[in-house]
Design a protein around this motif. Structure first.
Motif, short mmCIF file in Angstrom:
data_model
loop_
_atom_site.label_atom_id
_atom_site.label_comp_id
_atom_site.label_asym_id
_atom_site.label_seq_id
_atom_site.Cartn_x
_atom_site.Cartn_y
_atom_site.Cartn_z
N ASP A 42 36.29 148.97 48.46
CA ASP A 42 36.90 148.39 47.26
C ASP A 42 37.22 146.91 47.42
O ASP A 42 37.69 146.27 46.47
CB ASP A 42 38.19 149.14 46.91
N LEU A 43 36.99 146.36 48.63
CA LEU A 43 37.36 144.96 48.90
C LEU A 43 36.13 144.08 48.98
O LEU A 43 35.07 144.49 49.47
CB LEU A 43 38.12 144.86 50.22
N SER A 44 36.27 142.83 48.53
CA SER A 44 35.20 141.85 48.66
C SER A 44 35.15 141.34 50.10
O SER A 44 36.04 141.62 50.90
CB SER A 44 35.44 140.68 47.71
N VAL A 45 34.09 140.57 50.43
CA VAL A 45 33.96 140.02 51.77
C VAL A 45 35.17 139.15 52.12
O VAL A 45 35.75 139.25 53.21
CB VAL A 45 32.65 139.21 51.90
N ASP A 46 35.57 138.28 51.20
CA ASP A 46 36.72 137.40 51.45
C ASP A 46 38.01 138.21 51.60
O ASP A 46 38.86 137.87 52.45
CB ASP A 46 36.87 136.38 50.32
#
Length: 410
Positions: free
Chosen positions: A26-30
């Protein structure tokens, strides 16, 4: 029952990993990078931080900032080989990556590979000429390699462009101090007796030279005892033999009747586990009409700011072997140049045999306090006060001694 507990624990772990993986999706790379940094710095959980970081790298393998972060985590844990693998990956794709070069330099320094660290520092300066951070790192590496002259020149180059750089100025002072090879010392000792003898006076001058294999000291001592004057010439050296293993070699000569004609000394010192050090050696005094052999063994323990030493002297003779025990407790304050010591000795052999009359003592004990204080980086002052009692066949000699010394390093 044990099988049930094992299964439950396994299910819990699988559930935790599954939840972690679900959370990562659910998280982006950043955001993964941000989460990895938070877990590492706030919780100190490097393993979980790497899981977040590697998940981010799976999606964006050339996100060099994340890979450098992973390498730093490995370095902080002492896994230098793995850290270098990650940094080599970055530098293969981006040879001029400043952060990766600096991380690699730190990793090589921490692992003790100073030659590689110096090469990396020079490489960084090829890409970034005059860069203060790389120059400071290079100077630090040269200092660690004991190339103090090279470190000094590098610090001077930094200060030529940035005269207010505190790290460079402190490093320059340290490098210059390390290059001071000489130390001159002068002392005066006064012995006063409760009865029977007039006071004795001793003045000594010594010059010490640091060499690549150890220190060597030349000393001249003047004494006035029993109304007679005398001069003795001595040389002492502490040559290094191997890591944790060194020697003490000493010799002296005098034409005066109050000193031995010749004196020699030799000891071997060996570092032991748990901060112990063992010494074994002998001393030889030739008084012309008689010769004396003295054997000594000592054990030293370093503990924090304290030093503890127990030493025994053995003096064989036709009447048997005289023995004594000497104890030293020393407390250091900040550096090895500032300290205070309590010394005590007891036995049938004096704890220090300097003159022929010392050998005739039947029993003796002594107590003293000595210390040294660093007035600056180059000036030092010290002293000693003590009392000893020695029993002879027809009398007991009780003596109060006071000594002061000052030394200068250059």
């Amino acid at each position: 029952m044990k099988k049930v507990v094992t299964i439950c624990i396994g299910l819990l772990l699988m559930g935790s990993i599954s939840a972690l993986a679900q959370g990562m999706e659910d998280l982006s790379v950043d955001k993964l990078y941000e989460k990895a940094r938070a877990v590492a710095f706030d919780d100190g959980d490097y393993e979980t931080a790497r899981r977040y970081a590697y998940e981010a790298l799976d999606r964006s393998p050339n996100y060099h900032g994340i890979r450098i972060f992973v390498a730093r985590l490995y370095s902080w844990e002492g896994n230098y080989e793995k850290a270098e693998e990650e940094l080599d990956y970055v530098l293969e794709k981006d040879p001029q990556n400043r952060r990766a070069l600096m991380a690699l330099l730190d990793t090589q320094k921490w692992s003790g590979d100073m030659d590689a660290a110096l090469k990396t520092a020079n490489q960084g300066l090829e890409y970034y000429p005059g860069d203060t951070e790389f120059m400071l790192a290079k100077a630090s590496v040269l200092y660690g390699m004991e190339n103090y002259e090279g470190a000094e020149q590098t610090y001077k180059a930094i200060l030529a462009e940035d005269s207010g750089n505190r790290k460079a100025r402190e490093g320059l002072e340290d490098s210059q101090l390390k290059q001071m090879k000489y130390r001159a010392k002068i002392s005066y000792r006064y012995d006063r007796f409760r009865e029977r003898f007039i006071p004795w006076h001793f003045t000594q001058f010594g010059l010490t030279r640091q060499t690549p294999i150890g220190s060597i000291t030349g000393r001249v001592e003047y004494a006035r005892r029993f109304g007679s004057d005398g001069v003795q010439f001595n040389i002492d050296a502490y040559p290094s033999i191997a890591k944790g293993f060194y020697a003490y070699v000493s010799g002296g000569y005098s034409q005066s009747s109050i000193y031995p004609d010749y004196r020699f000394g030799f000891s071997l010192y060996k570092s032991l586990p748990l901060a112990f050090e063992l010494e074994a050696g002998m001393r030889y005094l030739d008084f012309g009409t008689s010769q004396t052999d003295i054997y000594t063994i000592s054990l030293t323990k370093y503990r924090g700011s304290y030093l503890f030493t127990a030493r025994t002297y053995l003096v064989p003779s036709s009447g048997g072997t005289s023995k004594s025990l000497n104890i030293v407790i020393r407390r250091y304050f900040g550096t090895a140049e500032t300290y205070i010591s309590l010394n005590g000795g007891y036995g049938t052999a004096p704890t220090e045999i300097e003159f022929s009359d010392d050998i005739a003592a039947l029993d003796s004990w002594s107590i003293s306090i000595d210390g040294q204080y660093a007035l600056s980086d180059i000036w030092f002052i010290g002293g000693n006060v003590g009392f000893d009692s020695s029993e002879y066949p027809n009398f007991t000699r009780e003596r109060f001694s006071a000594k002061v010394n000052i030394s200068y390093r250059f």
